[in-house]
Write an enzyme that holds these catalytic residues in place. Structure first.
Site, PDB file in Angstrom:
ATOM      1  N   HIS A  78      39.739  38.804  33.175  1.00  0.00           N
ATOM      2  CA  HIS A  78      39.050  38.628  34.535  1.00  0.00           C
ATOM      3  C   HIS A  78      39.443  37.187  34.943  1.00  0.00           C
ATOM      4  CE1 HIS A  78      36.115  38.279  37.614  1.00  0.00           C
ATOM      5  NE2 HIS A  78      35.462  37.235  36.879  1.00  0.00           N
ATOM      6  N   ASP A 107      61.217  29.616  59.683  1.00  0.00           N
ATOM      7  CA  ASP A 107      61.052  30.195  58.450  1.00  0.00           C
ATOM      8  C   ASP A 107      60.745  29.324  57.421  1.00  0.00           C
ATOM      9  OD1 ASP A 107      60.995  32.114  56.147  1.00  0.00           O
ATOM     10  OD2 ASP A 107      61.884  33.271  57.342  1.00  0.00           O
ATOM     11  N   TRP A 143      39.727  32.303  29.522  1.00  0.00           N
ATOM     12  CA  TRP A 143      40.940  32.009  30.162  1.00  0.00           C
ATOM     13  C   TRP A 143      41.329  30.756  29.876  1.00  0.00           C
ATOM     14  CZ3 TRP A 143      42.228  28.611  34.263  1.00  0.00           C
ATOM     15  CH2 TRP A 143      41.017  27.655  34.705  1.00  0.00           C
ATOM     16  N   SER A 170      56.716  30.641  39.359  1.00  0.00           N
ATOM     17  CA  SER A 170      56.479  31.207  40.790  1.00  0.00           C
ATOM     18  C   SER A 170      55.939  30.004  41.567  1.00  0.00           C
ATOM     19  CB  SER A 170      55.627  32.550  40.771  1.00  0.00           C
ATOM     20  OG  SER A 170      55.292  32.531  42.026  1.00  0.00           O
ATOM     21  N   SER A 171      55.000  29.527  40.996  1.00  0.00           N
ATOM     22  CA  SER A 171      54.072  28.559  41.619  1.00  0.00           C
ATOM     23  C   SER A 171      54.979  27.351  42.057  1.00  0.00           C
ATOM     24  CB  SER A 171      52.749  27.907  41.189  1.00  0.00           C
ATOM     25  OG  SER A 171      51.856  29.095  41.008  1.00  0.00           O
ATOM     26  N   HIS A 254      41.570  20.806  35.538  1.00  0.00           N
ATOM     27  CA  HIS A 254      40.741  20.209  36.718  1.00  0.00           C
ATOM     28  C   HIS A 254      41.484  20.143  37.918  1.00  0.00           C
ATOM     29  CE1 HIS A 254      37.047  18.860  38.406  1.00  0.00           C
ATOM     30  NE2 HIS A 254      38.208  18.225  39.208  1.00  0.00           N
ATOM     31  N   GLU A 256      43.449  22.127  38.937  1.00  0.00           N
ATOM     32  CA  GLU A 256      43.740  23.544  39.297  1.00  0.00           C
ATOM     33  C   GLU A 256      42.569  23.998  40.037  1.00  0.00           C
ATOM     34  OE1 GLU A 256      45.955  25.947  39.048  1.00  0.00           O
ATOM     35  OE2 GLU A 256      44.441  27.657  39.673  1.00  0.00           O
ATOM     36  N   TYR A 258      40.901  22.212  42.406  1.00  0.00           N
ATOM     37  CA  TYR A 258      41.580  21.725  43.535  1.00  0.00           C
ATOM     38  C   TYR A 258      42.655  22.410  44.208  1.00  0.00           C
ATOM     39  CZ  TYR A 258      37.581  18.997  42.869  1.00  0.00           C
ATOM     40  OH  TYR A 258      36.365  18.358  42.473  1.00  0.00           O
ATOM     41  N   SER A 269      38.928  24.402  58.001  1.00  0.00           N
ATOM     42  CA  SER A 269      39.013  23.169  58.997  1.00  0.00           C
ATOM     43  C   SER A 269      39.893  23.839  60.225  1.00  0.00           C
ATOM     44  CB  SER A 269      39.997  22.184  58.453  1.00  0.00           C
ATOM     45  OG  SER A 269      39.407  21.479  57.427  1.00  0.00           O
ATOM     46  N   HIS A 303      35.576  15.962  31.645  1.00  0.00           N
ATOM     47  CA  HIS A 303      34.056  16.423  31.829  1.00  0.00           C
ATOM     48  C   HIS A 303      34.092  17.543  31.253  1.00  0.00           C
ATOM     49  CE1 HIS A 303      35.356  17.152  36.268  1.00  0.00           C
ATOM     50  NE2 HIS A 303      35.877  18.115  35.512  1.00  0.00           N
ATOM     51  N   HIS A 304      35.165  18.429  31.149  1.00  0.00           N
ATOM     52  CA  HIS A 304      34.910  19.624  30.364  1.00  0.00           C
ATOM     53  C   HIS A 304      34.538  19.785  29.023  1.00  0.00           C
ATOM     54  CE1 HIS A 304      36.045  21.757  34.281  1.00  0.00           C
ATOM     55  NE2 HIS A 304      36.833  20.772  34.476  1.00  0.00           N
ATOM     56  N   THR A 329      34.598  14.399  49.049  1.00  0.00           N
ATOM     57  CA  THR A 329      34.090  15.842  49.601  1.00  0.00           C
ATOM     58  C   THR A 329      33.042  15.651  50.388  1.00  0.00           C
ATOM     59  OG1 THR A 329      34.387  16.568  47.276  1.00  0.00           O
ATOM     60  CG2 THR A 329      33.200  17.932  48.421  1.00  0.00           C
ATOM     61  N   LYS A 332      34.259  15.208  53.869  1.00  0.00           N
ATOM     62  CA  LYS A 332      34.796  16.529  54.383  1.00  0.00           C
ATOM     63  C   LYS A 332      33.562  17.477  54.875  1.00  0.00           C
ATOM     64  CE  LYS A 332      38.367  18.593  53.000  1.00  0.00           C
ATOM     65  NZ  LYS A 332      39.768  18.060  53.225  1.00  0.00           N
ATOM     66  N   ARG A 451      27.587  31.651  27.573  1.00  0.00           N
ATOM     67  CA  ARG A 451      28.388  32.525  28.263  1.00  0.00           C
ATOM     68  C   ARG A 451      29.290  33.084  27.179  1.00  0.00           C
ATOM     69  NH1 ARG A 451      32.900  28.055  30.453  1.00  0.00           N
ATOM     70  NH2 ARG A 451      33.644  29.784  31.376  1.00  0.00           N
TER      71      ARG A 451
HETATM   72 CU   CU1 Z   1      36.835  19.728  36.028  1.00  0.00          CU
END
Ligand code: CU1
Ligand code: CA
Length: 527
Positions: A78, A107, A143, A170-171, A254, A256, A258, A269, A303-304, A329, A332, A451
């Site tokens: 998931h 293009d 994940w 691909s990315s 991390h 990722e 963002y 925006s 921090h994870h 943040t 924004k 979790r």
């Molecule tokens: Cu993070």
């Protein structure tokens, strides 16, 4: 004979593929954008079905519909499918559709590579889906694919690693295309500080992707060699360290977050100025705030992992660095609210999703701040509070932004107008059921429910029942979205020539001059 011959002497028209081959061979950015968006929606449904398996099992304590291994595989795939298959491709779809039009390019810079970027996705998705049916079932590793569990996982782990490699390739190709297009193909006179903000957010995101996708590829490659080639990168018995995996993964993981959030900021925006009938407040500060968030995102990864036993100095550093991200943040969010301030606001579906985003994403940001505080995180680590937090960021943040963007640009993309009443229904159903699903999970986490667990103690039952009903409501509401989009394409009313009064950030291409500052020169007035 009046056929047009190309430089190789071929009859250009005779070789134009039709039917399925048109989509397989297309190099047109709009075709590719459309394919990305449909692929993303398909994966959203696949990942959504997995979410409903999870929530259905969690409807009641005890084991009812899946065994624990299958349950763990569901949470794993998931997550992987939603992050890599649904959300990221959705915003690459927007990039393909919008960037050339917003900067006045014919293009993308490398149209054939663009085709390859897309067509790598379906095989990778297939690997992630097929993994469920290989001997041993899907790998229930989460994940994040933490070692050392991944070293013992069944063969589906190898399929998963291969899928991650393909998705990364691909990315990276997509990012090279986006950077080159924005830097080299802007209309004459269009300085970088005049490009629409969506282009800025993707320019920054593309750099993030190029920086961190190889890191993820490294992490899973080391996992692969630990599994099959006798290395011990993550095995303490051979001189390695499982915590090393976490450092490498989160150095990717991390940023990722963002990579997903920043293009969503870009879409918001564009939407808010159109429905406030004012130029975006603080364009320059938006650009710098976005760039600061991107830079800071490389400095906070641990921090994870407060609970792995790092020195208190390390915990303090990562805590303060994380809290610092609240500053750009905040800039924004302030700018979005200031854009609305004293504007002539109307609340059509795209604006509803933008406001939903603003409200709920900010809430997800605040719970992120809560989790960044070490002593609190030590209590909440691996609980449902974390699950609630990142779903506010991913679903109410990224997904609501994508919905808003689709309603906003659908008239331009299809030439037809969606049904506004049904669009509003889709928003309110999504908004209510989203909160029903995830708000209560904060309480579950605070009460100590872990979790990634298929069973739970009796005292968690009520909130889990509410959450599971909410999840089914949210899932079914998305069928309404599918109906709205399909019926718009098939039988929608013709859209106005200048839908949203030309404030869709694409209209300038009808003008002889480069786009005005902030996407449009004078605030358009609704009749
Ligand atoms: Cu993070
Ligand atoms: Ca159960």
């Amino acid at each position: 004979m009046s056929a047009v011959l190309d430089t190789h002497g071929h009859d250009d028209h005779a070789h134009h593929p039709t039917g399925i081959m048109r989509w397989v061979t297309t190099t047109n950015h709009k075709d590719i954008g459309t394919m990305y968006l449909w692929f993303s929606f398909t994966m959203f449904l696949v990942g959504g079905i997995m979410a409903l398996v999870i929530r259905t099992e969690l409807f009641a304590p005890g084991l009812q519909i899946v065994d624990p291994e299958r349950f763990n595989a569901m949470t794993t795939y998931h997550g992987l499918i939603m992050v890599f298959g649904a959300i990221m491709p959705a915003f690459v779809g927007f990039a393909n559709w919008l960037i050339p039009m917003q900067i006045g390019a014919p293009d993308m810079a490398f149209p054939r590579m663009n085709n390859l970027s897309f067509w790598l996705l379906p095989p990778a998705a297939l690997l992630l889906i097929v993994a469920q049916f290989t001997p041993g079932g899907g790998a229930g590793v989460g994940w994040t694919m933490y070692a050392p569990l991944t070293v013992q996982a069944p063969m589906s782990m190898d399929l998963t690693i291969f899928a991650v490699h393909i998705l990364g390739a691909s990315s990276i190709m997509g990012s090279i295309n986006i950077i080159t297009t924005i830097l080299n193909m802007r209309a004459p006179g269009m300085g970088l500080m005049r490009i629409p903000l969506f282009c800025w957010t993707w320019l920054i995101t593309a750099y993030l992707l190029i920086a961190v996708m190889p890191v993820l590829a490294g992490a899973v490659t080391m996992t692969l060699t630990d599994r099959h080639f006798g290395t011990t990168f993550f095995n303490a018995a051979g001189g390695g360290d499982p915590v090393l995996y976490q450092h490498i993964f989160w150095f990717f993981g991390h940023p990722e977050v963002y990579i997903i959030a920043i293009p969503a900021f870009g879409v918001i925006s564009q939407i808010i100025p159109a429905f406030a009938r004012k130029p975006l407040f603080g364009y320059t500060s938006m650009v710098y705030a976005t760039a600061s968030i991107a830079v800071l995102s490389f400095l906070v990864w641990a921090h994870h992992m407060y609970t792995v036993g790092m020195p208190v100095e390390g915990q303090l550093y990562f805590m303060y660095a994380t809290v610092l991200i609240a500053v750009p943040t905040g800039v924004k969010v302030f700018n979005w609210v200031a854009t609305m301030w004293r504007g002539s606001l109307t609340f059509e579906t795209p604006m509803l999703f933008a406001c939903g985003f603003l409200f709920l994403f900010t809430m997800g940001g605040f719970t992120g701040l809560v989790l960044s505080i070490v002593p609190i995180d030590v209590q909440l680590h691996d609980t449902y509070y974390v699950v609630a937090h990142f779903h506010y960021v991913m679903v109410a943040g990224a997904l609501f932004s994508a919905f808003g963007g689709i309603y906003f640009w659908l008239p331009k993309w299809t030439g037809k107008m969606y049904n506004e009443t049904l669009g509003k229904w889709h928003f309110w159903l999504s908004f209510i059921f989203f909160n029903m699903t995830f708000f209560v999970q904060h309480f579950l986490g605070l009460a100590g429910m872990p979790r990634r667990i298929p069973d739970y103690s009796l005292q968690f039952t009520e909130f889990n029942v509410i959450s599971s009903i909410g999840a089914w409501g949210f899932g079914l509401s998305q069928l309404l979205f599918l109906y709205i989009v399909v019926s718009t394409i098939r039988s929608g009313k013709k859209a106005a020539d200048k839908q949203w009064d030309g404030a869709d950030s694409l209209e300038w291409t009808h003008l002889p001059s480069p786009p005005p500052y902030h996407s449009f020169e004078t605030p358009p007035v609704l009749k």
